[in-house]
Each structure stands twice: as structure tokens, then as C-alpha cells.
Design a protein around this motif. Structure first.
Motif, PDB file in Angstrom:
ATOM      1  N   SER A 198      42.730  47.926  32.355  1.00 49.14           N
ATOM      2  CA  SER A 198      42.003  46.840  33.099  1.00 49.14           C
ATOM      3  C   SER A 198      41.570  45.390  32.295  1.00 49.14           C
ATOM      4  N   TYR A 199      41.133  45.849  31.087  1.00 49.99           N
ATOM      5  CA  TYR A 199      40.456  44.733  30.361  1.00 49.99           C
ATOM      6  C   TYR A 199      42.107  43.693  29.827  1.00 49.99           C
ATOM      7  N   GLU A 200      43.042  44.262  29.591  1.00 47.53           N
ATOM      8  CA  GLU A 200      44.177  43.590  29.339  1.00 47.53           C
ATOM      9  C   GLU A 200      44.771  42.683  30.353  1.00 47.53           C
ATOM     10  N   ALA A 201      44.586  43.700  31.750  1.00 44.61           N
ATOM     11  CA  ALA A 201      45.167  42.482  32.899  1.00 44.61           C
ATOM     12  C   ALA A 201      44.093  41.514  33.061  1.00 44.61           C
ATOM     13  N   LEU A 202      42.798  41.865  32.857  1.00 45.63           N
ATOM     14  CA  LEU A 202      41.898  40.874  33.141  1.00 45.63           C
ATOM     15  C   LEU A 202      42.185  39.668  32.390  1.00 45.63           C
TER      16      LEU A 202
END
Length: 236
Positions: A198-202
């Protein structure tokens, strides 16, 4: 005076000193470096008093490298993601001093939060304690994100200052501030690790300047991937 302005003043003094030493060699009048330094110091003072150092921030943004710009995005994504999972409403975000200026705001930008829960009624002590712990974790999440991605953190001085001010307003003894900071950073690191997909996508979404609502959707879309990754790790 903010650290950025102090750095600019230090550079100006160094330049004047160097010019004074090299002036006789290159036949440069000593009044030239003196006048230039006086001008820089005057601009830095006016910028700090009248513009809240926005001029210095704009100048630093102009000459920022690609890596520095990416660091800022990774740092702010750490704040954003942690606030999302801790239930703190996000009011918006800015990633450059120019974006801050366009929105008519002060400071250097970052992720904006709804801090109403920190101003709860005095008798709601337990609610205040839990809110403070959540905000401390969010404030330290930028540093945690940088360390997770790069192995070290270059930003975070303002985050640490916010944390200290909140702890001071809460009446906590100053001797306990470092321990609280380490605890909050550890909590943020654990949360970011659990939700790495989720962090990388954010980070990608914020790079494209997605809206807050779009960023929320991106995080939610990748929650299942985070759960699968954790299950895979626990089964090894």
C-alpha cells in the motif's frame, strides 16, 4: 530563525570570506563580496520575518535533485499512510514550496491533518492520551519511511519539534521525550512494514499528485496484497 535561512546565511559568510582571500589574486574589490553578502543577509532576514522563509524554501526547491524530491514524496507518504490506518482525517498535502505558495499557505508544506481530536475537552483524558499517541506515531512516520527506503533520514526536524510541543502541552516531563519519540517511530515502522504494498502504491499516486480521495482508494486497493504478503512471511 529556521534552519534553511541559517544555512543560507552560513553560505553567504563563507562566500564573503573566500572572496576576501581570493580578491587580491583576481583584483576583485573587497566592496563587491561585502555588498553581495549584505544583500543576501538582508533578503534572508526579510524572507524570514515577512514570508516565513518561503523564499528560501522556493530557492531550495528550485535546486533540489531528483533524489531529494523523491525523498520528500517517500517521507510524506509515510505520514499519509500512517494517518490513514490510525483513523486521522487528512485534509490535503503539498510536496513542494511552490505548491504551498499556490494554496496560500505558510510553512514548507507536507500532509495536513484534522487535529480536532487533540483539542478534546479536559475531562476526556483517555481520549486525549490515545489521540496523542496516534499523532506521535504519524509525526514520526516520515522519518520511519525514509529509513525504510534509504536506510537513513534527512528530513524530520519539524516533525520532531511538533511531537515535542504536543508532549509539552500534554504536561509530560521532558526527560521522557526521547523514549516517546523512539516508541512512536517503532510503531510507525511496524505499520509501514505491514502495509508495504500500500505504501509503494501510495508513493506512486502522490508522485502523480493524486487527490486525497484517490490516495485513499489506492491504499484500500492494496490492503489485500499486504495481507497476502504477511501470510506468506508467517508461513515460511
Amino acid at each position: 530563525m529556521p534552519q534553511t535561512a541559517l544555512n543560507l546565511i552560513a553560505i553567504a559568510i563563507f562566500t564573503m570570506t573566500l572572496s576576501s582571500l581570493l580578491g587580491p589574486i583576481f583584483n576583485i574589490s573587497p566592496f563587491v563580496p561585502a555588498a553581495a553578502t549584505f544583500g543576501i543577509l538582508s533578503l534572508a532576514t526579510v524572507d524570514t520575518l515577512s514570508w516565513n522563509s518561503r523564499g528560501v524554501s522556493l530557492l531550495l526547491d528550485l535546486f533540489a535533485s531528483v533524489e531529494q524530491r523523491q525523498r520528500i514524496i517517500n517521507h510524506e507518504a509515510g505520514h499519509f499512510l500512517t494517518a490513514y490506518f490510525l483513523g486521522i482525517p487528512i485534509t490535503g498535502y503539498t510536496l513542494t514550496a511552490w505548491e504551498v505558495l499556490k494554496q496560500g499557505k505558510l510553512g514548507r508544506g507536507g500532509v495536513g491533518f484534522d487535529t480536532e481530536s487533540l483539542t478534546a475537552k479536559p475531562f476526556e483524558l483517555e481520549k486525549m492520551r490515545l489521540s496523542l499517541e496516534r499523532f506521535c506515531t504519524v509525526w514520526m512516520a516520515g522519518i520511519a519511511a525514509e529509513k525504510m527506503v534509504y536506510g537513513n533520514a534527512q528530513g524530520g526536524a519539524e516533525d520532531r519539534q511538533q511531537l515535542k510541543q504536543a508532549l509539552m502541552m500534554a504536561g509530560l516531563p521532558e526527560v521522557g521525550y526521547p523514549q516517546k519519540e523512539r516508541w512512536a517511530q517503532l510503531q510507525a515502522t511496524n505499520l509501514l512494514t505491514r502495509h508495504q504494498k500500500s505504501y509503494e502504491a501510495l508513493v506512486a499516486a502522490m508522485t502523480d499528485r493524486a487527490s486525497v480521495e484517490e490516495c485513499y482508494a489506492v491504499i484500500q486497493q492494496h490492503c489485500d496484497a499486504d495481507s497476502e504478503q504477511l501470510s506468506s512471511i508467517s508461513n515460511q
